[in-house]
Design a protein around this motif. Structure first.
Motif, PDB file in Angstrom:
ATOM      1  N   LEU A 108      10.977  -8.504 -25.097  1.00 24.61           N
ATOM      2  CA  LEU A 108      12.246  -7.997 -24.571  1.00 24.61           C
ATOM      3  C   LEU A 108      12.737  -6.820 -25.410  1.00 24.61           C
ATOM      4  N   ASP A 109      12.615  -6.920 -26.738  1.00 23.93           N
ATOM      5  CA  ASP A 109      12.999  -5.812 -27.619  1.00 23.93           C
ATOM      6  C   ASP A 109      12.161  -4.572 -27.334  1.00 23.93           C
ATOM      7  N   GLU A 112      13.375  -2.977 -24.098  1.00 23.94           N
ATOM      8  CA  GLU A 112      14.682  -2.353 -24.265  1.00 23.94           C
ATOM      9  C   GLU A 112      14.607  -1.054 -25.066  1.00 23.94           C
ATOM     10  N   LYS A 113      13.714  -1.002 -26.047  1.00 23.74           N
ATOM     11  CA  LYS A 113      13.590   0.187 -26.882  1.00 23.74           C
ATOM     12  C   LYS A 113      12.718   1.254 -26.236  1.00 23.74           C
ATOM     13  N   ARG A 114      11.956   0.863 -25.202  1.00 24.84           N
ATOM     14  CA  ARG A 114      11.060   1.797 -24.509  1.00 24.84           C
ATOM     15  C   ARG A 114      10.073   2.452 -25.468  1.00 24.84           C
TER      16      ARG A 114
END
Length: 122
Positions: A108-109, A112-114
């Motif tokens: 997930l991180d 979110e950070k792409r």
């Protein structure tokens, strides 16, 4: 020493489906189509939570008044491991589907950070 499993986050999404109102379909077919539509809508909503979605808009103006206004949203995602946890009949023969997906915190991180994450556990 044993490595602890990464923490997970449970994502939940809901989708809705309406029966097709076409004479060529039997009531049973209409029910199944509404259930399937609810399931697909729930998966789309889940994909939006994981990956986000793209919104595109276009407005035509003439003589300082909007003549045409179009907004579209797109989602293109691959979801694996999600499951339908509830399918409920609601008013007028419509259905509500609930799906859930357990996703690892590192994955997930990464989303979110792409950033360029490779071999990240789901």
């Amino acid at each position: 020493a044993a490595q602890a499993a990464p923490a997970t986050t449970k994502l939940v999404a809901v989708g809705y489906g309406a029966p097709a109102a076409y004479a060529q379909y039997t009531p049973g077919q209409q029910q199944l189509m509404a259930m399937r539509a609810a399931q697909v809508d729930a998966y789309r909503n889940l994909a939006e939570q994981v990956y986000g979605f793209r919104v595109m808009g276009n407005t035509a103006i003439s003589a300082f008044a909007a003549q045409n206004d179009t907004v579209r949203s797109y989602v293109d995602a691959f979801i694996r491991g999600a499951r339908v946890v509830n399918m409920t009949t609601i008013a007028n023969g419509n259905y509500e589907a609930m799906v859930e997906l357990e996703i690892s915190k590192p994955f997930l991180d990464c989303i979110e950070k792409r950033s360029a994450c490779t071999a990240m556990p789901v």
